[in-house]
Design a protein around this motif. Structure first.
Motif, PDB file in Angstrom:
ATOM      1  N   ASP A  63       0.835  -1.206   0.000  1.00  0.00           N
ATOM      2  CA  ASP A  63       0.000   0.000   0.000  1.00  0.00           C
ATOM      3  C   ASP A  63       0.866   1.252   0.000  1.00  0.00           C
ATOM      4  OD1 ASP A  63      -2.436  -1.434   0.179  1.00  0.00           O
ATOM      5  OD2 ASP A  63      -2.136  -1.687   2.332  1.00  0.00           O
ATOM      6  N   HIS A 331      -2.012   7.114   7.930  1.00  0.00           N
ATOM      7  CA  HIS A 331      -3.283   7.240   8.640  1.00  0.00           C
ATOM      8  C   HIS A 331      -3.401   8.557   9.413  1.00  0.00           C
ATOM      9  CE1 HIS A 331      -3.174   2.891   7.843  1.00  0.00           C
ATOM     10  NE2 HIS A 331      -4.488   2.971   7.862  1.00  0.00           N
ATOM     11  N   GLU A 358      -4.769   8.130  -2.745  1.00  0.00           N
ATOM     12  CA  GLU A 358      -5.953   7.996  -1.910  1.00  0.00           C
ATOM     13  C   GLU A 358      -5.516   7.592  -0.505  1.00  0.00           C
ATOM     14  OE1 GLU A 358      -8.671   5.264  -3.665  1.00  0.00           O
ATOM     15  OE2 GLU A 358      -8.841   6.367  -5.557  1.00  0.00           O
ATOM     16  N   PRO A 360      -6.309   6.753   3.527  1.00  0.00           N
ATOM     17  CA  PRO A 360      -7.407   6.253   4.356  1.00  0.00           C
ATOM     18  C   PRO A 360      -7.880   7.316   5.323  1.00  0.00           C
ATOM     19  CG  PRO A 360      -5.310   5.333   5.089  1.00  0.00           C
ATOM     20  CD  PRO A 360      -5.024   6.081   3.821  1.00  0.00           C
ATOM     21  N   THR A 361      -9.046   7.069   5.910  1.00  0.00           N
ATOM     22  CA  THR A 361      -9.560   7.984   6.924  1.00  0.00           C
ATOM     23  C   THR A 361      -8.589   8.050   8.096  1.00  0.00           C
ATOM     24  OG1 THR A 361     -11.818   7.405   6.313  1.00  0.00           O
ATOM     25  CG2 THR A 361     -11.499   8.462   8.466  1.00  0.00           C
ATOM     26  N   HIS A 363      -6.825   8.064  11.667  1.00  0.00           N
ATOM     27  CA  HIS A 363      -7.171   7.455  12.950  1.00  0.00           C
ATOM     28  C   HIS A 363      -7.628   8.536  13.924  1.00  0.00           C
ATOM     29  CE1 HIS A 363      -6.176   3.419  12.095  1.00  0.00           C
ATOM     30  NE2 HIS A 363      -4.863   3.516  12.152  1.00  0.00           N
TER      31      HIS A 363
END
Length: 387
Positions: A63, A331, A358, A360-361, A363
């Motif tokens: 990733d 994150h 892109e 991720p949302t 933390h």
């Protein structure tokens, strides 16, 4: 809790000519704009090849790829870091692997008022903080790279970290010079074992002003280079004294590293001295250096062990740390290497892969602790030129 599971570890040597160029630049060789461009391009291409090789070995598309780059200068002025330069264009890695790349990992901390180093403070707080709190005794770590850095995890889980001075860089440099490049380091500590500590030279080396400077502090190869050794030889030499042999230089510089590491751990009160010192980095593979660290640490009641005893390959602890740092930045988790006026920062800058970036949302909270399964998960390029 975040669990880190290793998949693959490997060290890939630099091309000899590229390694020589890195060391020359770190030693102050002047380059024009074209040469700088070629160097950062060739480094980025080498990192890209190493990353692609690791991905092929594992068979899993990552990733994110984290690339610290090759440090060529760490600018310290007035006792604090003002800037730092790591080369190795990340776009080559992103293009070759197809994955986004996190690079330039130190500057956000420096811009916020920190030292940008040691990054290992972040890792050890999560790795050892719970143990230090449970035992109510500080735990220390040392990474014996080109420059040595220590992390003191206090009984309350907080961490103080700083560069102590030379790790392997001076030993490597004198061996490389004495052998005309045939040997890049003191393999197995054999040269040091065959030599004797030159006390006058050691005294001159210990007088270096960086060693007396208060923490937090950071440094690099530009501060500890062959000129430091040559100046100390001149300062400690009497009329007609012979030039120290490479064996005696290796023994003296090994003693310098051991002394300065242990002295840094015991500069405060006896109550704050660590119960344990955990060693990692290339120097942890040197039995003579480790023996001298054990000797000095034992006199202060500190037990010494390799990170291997805790399931972490000492050659790849830094690489695992970068993987963890990458996860946190991906994150949106801020990282605080040391006290900052406005708290931690999300470290590094992203280069997209072949598609849009892109993330991720973020933390809601920071990672509280990490555990390590088996051995370090890492892939890196290293030819003995890293700081």
């Amino acid at each position: 809790m975040l669990r880190l599971t290793p998949l693959h570890t490997e060290t890939v040597d630099w091309d000899p000519a590229l390694r020589a160029q890195i060391l020359a630049v770190a030693a102050g060789e002047a380059l024009d704009a074209g040469a700088w461009t070629r160097l950062t391009t060739e480094l980025g291409q080498a990192f890209a090849e190493a990353a692609a090789r690791g991905i092929r070995a594992v068979g899993v598309q990552p990733d994110l790829v984290v690339s610290h780059g090759q440090t060529v200068y760490h600018w310290v002025e007035g006792g604090h870091a003002r800037g730092t330069l790591q080369l190795g264009e990340p776009a080559w890695i992103a293009e070759r692997t197809g994955a986004p790349v996190l690079s330039d990992l130190r500057m956000a901390d420096i811009a916020a008022g920190g030292e940008g180093a040691p990054l290992m403070a972040f890792f050890d707080r999560l790795w050892l903080g719970e143990e230090a709190r449970a035992t109510a005794r500080p735990i220390a770590t040392v990474n014996l790279g080109g420059i040595a850095n220590v992390q003191l995890v206090a009984a309350d889980g907080s961490v103080a970290a700083f560069d102590t001075g030379p790790g392997n860089c001076l030993i490597d440099a004198v061996v490389d010079r004495a052998t005309g490049g045939a040997q890049r380091y003191d393999d197995g500590g054999r040269l040091a074992a065959a030599g004797h500590v030159h006390e006058e030279l050691l005294t001159a080396l210990l007088a270096h002003p960086y060693l007396a400077a208060p923490a937090p502090k950071s440094t690099g190869r530009e501060t500890f280079d062959l000129a430091v050794v040559d100046a100390a030889i001149a300062a400690g030499a009497g009329a007609g004294d012979p030039v120290p042999t490479v064996e005696d230089l290796a023994a003296t510089l090994t003693e310098l590293t051991a002394r300065t590491v242990v002295d840094a751990l015991t500069g405060a009160s006896a109550e704050s001295a660590p119960a344990t010192l955990i060693c990692s980095g290339g120097g942890a593979q040197n039995p003579v250096l480790l023996a001298r660290i054990v000797h000095h640490a034992a006199a202060r009641g500190i037990e010494v062990e390799s990170s291997a005893a805790r399931g972490l390959d000492p050659a790849f602890k830094e690489s695992l740390m970068f993987a963890l740092l990458g996860y946190c930045s991906l994150h949106g988790a801020p990282i605080e290497l040391g006290p900052l006026p406005a708290g931690g920062r999300v470290l590094g800058r992203f280069s997209p892969g072949r598609g849009p970036l892109e993330l991720p949302t973020p933390h809601d909270g920071a990672v509280a602790s990490v555990t390590i399964e088996h051995r370090t998960n890492a892939h890196r390029t290293n030819g003995g030129a890293t700081p």
